[in-house]
Every structure is written in structure tokens, then in C-alpha cells.
Design an enzyme around this catalytic site. Structure first.
Site, mmCIF file in Angstrom:
data_model
loop_
_atom_site.group_PDB
_atom_site.id
_atom_site.type_symbol
_atom_site.label_atom_id
_atom_site.label_comp_id
_atom_site.label_asym_id
_atom_site.label_seq_id
_atom_site.Cartn_x
_atom_site.Cartn_y
_atom_site.Cartn_z
ATOM 1 N N GLU A 35 -54.708 -35.500 -57.269
ATOM 2 C CA GLU A 35 -55.733 -35.480 -58.303
ATOM 3 C C GLU A 35 -55.897 -34.107 -58.923
ATOM 4 O OE1 GLU A 35 -58.817 -38.933 -57.005
ATOM 5 O OE2 GLU A 35 -58.994 -37.066 -55.926
ATOM 6 N N CYS B 54 -59.104 -27.884 -62.560
ATOM 7 C CA CYS B 54 -59.037 -27.694 -61.111
ATOM 8 C C CYS B 54 -57.803 -28.425 -60.600
ATOM 9 C CB CYS B 54 -60.315 -28.264 -60.494
ATOM 10 S SG CYS B 54 -60.332 -28.220 -58.704
ATOM 11 N N CYS C 294 -61.342 -29.358 -42.624
ATOM 12 C CA CYS C 294 -62.713 -28.853 -42.692
ATOM 13 C C CYS C 294 -63.649 -30.059 -42.565
ATOM 14 C CB CYS C 294 -62.952 -28.117 -44.008
ATOM 15 S SG CYS C 294 -61.890 -26.663 -44.173
ATOM 16 N N CYS D 42 -65.412 -31.751 -45.673
ATOM 17 C CA CYS D 42 -64.601 -31.976 -46.882
ATOM 18 C C CYS D 42 -63.892 -33.320 -46.818
ATOM 19 C CB CYS D 42 -63.574 -30.852 -47.030
ATOM 20 S SG CYS D 42 -62.439 -31.083 -48.419
ATOM 21 N N CYS E 139 -66.503 -30.977 -55.896
ATOM 22 C CA CYS E 139 -65.841 -30.231 -54.813
ATOM 23 C C CYS E 139 -65.824 -31.020 -53.529
ATOM 24 C CB CYS E 139 -66.588 -28.938 -54.509
ATOM 25 S SG CYS E 139 -66.693 -27.822 -55.870
HETATM 26 N N1 SAH Z 1 -58.210 -25.071 -49.308
HETATM 27 C C1 SAH Z 1 -58.789 -24.218 -50.312
HETATM 28 C C2 SAH Z 1 -58.914 -24.932 -51.623
HETATM 29 C C3 SAH Z 1 -59.962 -26.020 -51.675
HETATM 30 S S1 SAH Z 1 -61.173 -25.448 -52.727
HETATM 31 C C4 SAH Z 1 -60.104 -23.667 -49.810
HETATM 32 O O1 SAH Z 1 -60.531 -24.077 -48.735
HETATM 33 O O2 SAH Z 1 -60.681 -22.788 -50.445
HETATM 34 C C5 SAH Z 1 -62.413 -26.584 -52.584
HETATM 35 C C6 SAH Z 1 -63.768 -25.932 -52.307
HETATM 36 O O3 SAH Z 1 -64.744 -26.951 -52.153
HETATM 37 C C7 SAH Z 1 -63.743 -25.174 -50.982
HETATM 38 O O4 SAH Z 1 -64.628 -24.080 -51.022
HETATM 39 C C8 SAH Z 1 -64.274 -26.237 -50.061
HETATM 40 O O5 SAH Z 1 -64.700 -25.681 -48.856
HETATM 41 C C9 SAH Z 1 -65.371 -26.842 -50.884
HETATM 42 N N2 SAH Z 1 -65.767 -28.164 -50.441
HETATM 43 C C10 SAH Z 1 -65.064 -29.026 -49.694
HETATM 44 N N3 SAH Z 1 -65.783 -30.155 -49.476
HETATM 45 C C11 SAH Z 1 -66.944 -29.992 -50.095
HETATM 46 C C12 SAH Z 1 -68.077 -30.843 -50.258
HETATM 47 N N4 SAH Z 1 -68.123 -32.064 -49.748
HETATM 48 N N5 SAH Z 1 -69.103 -30.362 -50.988
HETATM 49 C C13 SAH Z 1 -69.049 -29.139 -51.561
HETATM 50 N N6 SAH Z 1 -68.002 -28.319 -51.442
HETATM 51 C C14 SAH Z 1 -66.963 -28.738 -50.722
#
Ligand code: SAH
Length: 362
Positions: A94, A107, A118, A121, A343
């Protein structure tokens, strides 16, 4: 058997020059090809009208300009668009376009799935299928230009002005392909998005951070999310390998940061877990000596997740503490939530969710 065609968008300009030379194609073709693919958005060599027919045919014989299939486009009520791109092996990924009035950020994803797991996420619940190739990363930008009808327009008339590597995957676990793709994307005679308009987000692959600054010079974002190792180990398991102190040391030494180009620290706001005033003050303490700014991200829910978003009042109080500590902070507006494009909500299976479940995310 004929040899498989070379995917042209896999090559930097220098590599394309080498490749043309090897195939005995006139090196003057480069300019027309690069312009055709990255400025005009052509997908067929025969449309590159400044090239001789013979050269067009030879290029078509050796190279392919095929694009991925767009298996779905979703448009949010706020204008955010999410595309599901499908590659020849059936894998899907995506990318999300987030428009503002006179600009917008695309993005993009760097991997299909993710190995980081994580806990908050949604993408983290997918397994890693594979890395994306450079061409597949570049294709996400070409697709956005296609869908936004931006080919041939002046740069000032394009909405897709900025790029964030914040989609699916950990870009620094796929560094070579990401770096090659960014070189293609940053090339000033082509797509021409400058390193100042690109932000690479990492969960903290410490040994790679210096290279990103030195070789690519893009803006850096760090998914910090916690100020103590015990909690960060839980939220971002990569922390067990590269704890907070090592991560921050790499940030302190990041070659491409300055007062004018600060490192963004992303901090997801999780109710009663990491959102107290004491956490905010500790964050301020940790960031001393780093050209830093803070991006507070209200946690975006997804089906089956065990977290809650901090209240708006708590987020404001947290932001206030950071401001008083001398750092600027912004609360990231949640965009595209109704299409699961916010995100941490990206997951290619999301397209299979019934509309009723998608509605729940509002
Ligand atoms: N792997 C990289 C790129 C992903 S960026 C990284 O970890 O930075 C995506 C961003 O959204 C990251 O900061 C991630 O931690 C955040 N993110 C992931 N799940 C989320 C959620 N459910 N709500 C808000 N932010 C989230």
C-alpha cells in the site's frame, strides 16, 4: 529462450548509461528516456518521439516499463488516497497520498509486511513477505503521478511534493533498494523530489543511521514512542538490540541534521502507558544536544488491538511540557482513518475487511 527484459526503473541514471552502452544503444538516448519516464510518465518507448524508430525498437526489446496493477484505490472523505499496488508475483503493497492545500505527502512502503512486530502497529501483525525492489519503490511515486494526473506539469503545480518512507516495512532493513530508489527519485532531471522534502522513518536500526545521512542526506524520523527501555522493548522489540541510549547517540551524530533540519522524533500517544507529564519531561531530558522536534501521533486503532489513544487533553499537556523544555512539537493530524490509511493501519489484507469493519475505524 530470450533473456528477460531489464526493468528500466530499477536503474539509476549512471547504471542506465552503462546498460545502454553494453547493449550498443546510442548514449544520447539517455536524456530522452529519462525525461520520457520520469517527467512525462510514458510507459511505451514508441511515445518517446525524439528517439529514432530503430532506437525505440531496441529499447523495447531489452527493457520493460511495465507498471504494477492498481488493485484498489480508496479515497477518504478528507481527500487522502490509498492505493493497493500488485506486483507480478501477486504480492501487494500500500501507499497513501495525503494532500494539503498547496502540497502533499506521499507515504510509501519499503517492504511487503514487516519483521519488527511493534505491538501497537497493524502492519506488525503481518509477516514479512519480501523486500521491495528499487523499481517497486519508484513505482509508488510514478503511480501517484499517474493517479493525480501530474505528468508534464510544472513542479509548482504538483500536489505530490513530499515523500515519507512511513508505509509498510522498515526501510533500513532494505537499505540497498531504498537507497537506489531514492537516488532515482531525487534526480533533478527526473522526478526531482529533493532530499529536503523526503523523510525516512526508522524504528532505530542504529548501524545504518550514519549512512543514511552521509549517502542520502534525507530528513530522518525516529519512531521512539517510549522513554524507558523496558517499555520500548515491549512496544518496539528492536529496542532490545539497539537500546534508547545507542539510538540517541546515532541521532546526535546524524550528519544531515542541523538546526534548520531537525530530526523528527515520532511518539505514539498510548493512554496511561507513555503519556504522563513525567514521560514528557524525560523525553526533553533525553533529547538534549540533538537537533530534534517531536511529532506526537494519536494512536490509531485497528481491529483486535489492546491499546487506547490518549485523550486530546493529555496530548495537549504532553505537548506543553515538551514546549516548556525547549523543543517544538506537533500533533500529527489523523488522516484517512475511514479507509484504514492512517499510521500503523496499513496491511494489505485490509482490503478484504468488510465495509462494516472499515466503518468502525471512524
Ligand atoms: N518501520 C519504520 C517505518 C514505519 S513508519 C518505523 O518504524 O519508523 C510508521 C509510523 O507509524 C511509525 O512511527 C510507527 O511506529 C507508527 N505507527 C505504527 N502503528 C501505529 C498506530 N496504530 N497508530 C499510530 N502510529 C502508528
Amino acid at each position: 529462450m530470450s533473456t528477460p527484459k531489464i526493468v528500466l526503473t530499477e536503474l539509476t541514471r549512471v547504471q542506465l548509461a552503462e546498460s545502454l552502452a553494453e547493449l550498443g544503444i546510442d548514449s544520447r538516448a539517455i536524456k530522452a528516456v529519462w525525461n520520457g519516464v520520469y517527467v512525462r510518465g510514458l510507459t511505451d518507448f514508441s511515445q518517446m518521439d525524439t528517439l529514432a524508430r530503430k532506437t525505440q525498437a531496441k529499447l523495447a526489446e531489452h527493457f520493460t516499463l511495465a507498471r504494477p496493477t492498481i488493485s484498489r484505490e480508496l479515497i477518504s472523505t478528507d481527500g487522502t488516497r490509498k492505493w493497493l499496488l500488485e506486483w507480478t508475483d501477486g504480492q501487494r503493497v500500500e501507499s497513501v497520498f495525503i494532500p494539503e492545500t498547496d502540497r502533499g505527502a506521499l507515504c510509501i512502503s519499503s517492504q511487503i509486511g514487516c519483521t519488527l512486530s511493534c505491538s501497537f502497529c497493524h502492519t506488525g501483525t503481518m509477516r514479512l513477505a519480501r523486500n521491495l525492489t528499487a523499481a517497486e519503490i519508484v513505482a509508488q511515486v510514478l503511480n501517484a503521478r499517474d493517479r493525480l494526473q501530474e505528468w508534464g506539469r510544472k513542479r509548482t503545480e504538483c500536489l505530490c511534493t513530499n515523500l515519507v518512507l512511513m508505509g509498510m516495512g522498515e526501510p533500513l532493513f532494505n537499505y540497498d533498494h531504498v537507497a537506489r530508489a531514492l537516488r532515482i527519485i531525487m534526480d533533478g532531471d527526473g522526478i526531482g523530489i529533493s532530499r529536503r522534502r523526503i523523510m525516512l522513518s526508522t524504528a532505530g536500526v542504529v548501524p545504518m543511521i550514519e549512512r543514511v545521512g552521509r549517502e542520502l542526506g534525507v530528513n530522518l524520523a525516529i519512531s521512539l514512542h517510549a522513554v524507558r527501555d523496558d517499555l520500548r522493548n515491549e512496544l518496539v522489540p528492536l529496542n532490545k538490540k539497539y537500546p534508547i541510549s545507542e539510538l540517541l547517540r546515532a541521532c546526535r551524530e546524524y550528519p544531515a541534521a542541523s538546526n534548520a533540519r531537525r530530526i523528527t522524533f515520532e511518539y505514539v500517544m498510548l493512554k496511561d502507558l507513555n503519556d504522563s507529564d513525567a514521560d514528557a519531561r524525560e523525553l526533553v531530558r533525553l533529547l538534549q544536544g540533538i537537533h530534534a522536534k517531536v511529532n506526537l501521533i494519536p494512536w490509531n486503532p485497528w481491529p483486535g488491538a489492546a491499546y487506547q489513544t490518549s485523550t486530546p487533553e493529555r496530548i495537549q499537556a504532553f505537548a506543553r511540557n515538551i514546549g516548556e523544555g525547549g523543543f517544538s512539537s506537533a500533533v500529527r493530524a489523523t488522516r484517512g482513518e475511514d479507509i484504514m490509511a492512517a499510521c500503523g493501519q496499513l496491511k494489505s489484507e485490509a482490503e478484504n475487511l468488510p465495509p462494516s469493519l472499515l466503518q468502525l475505524q471512524r
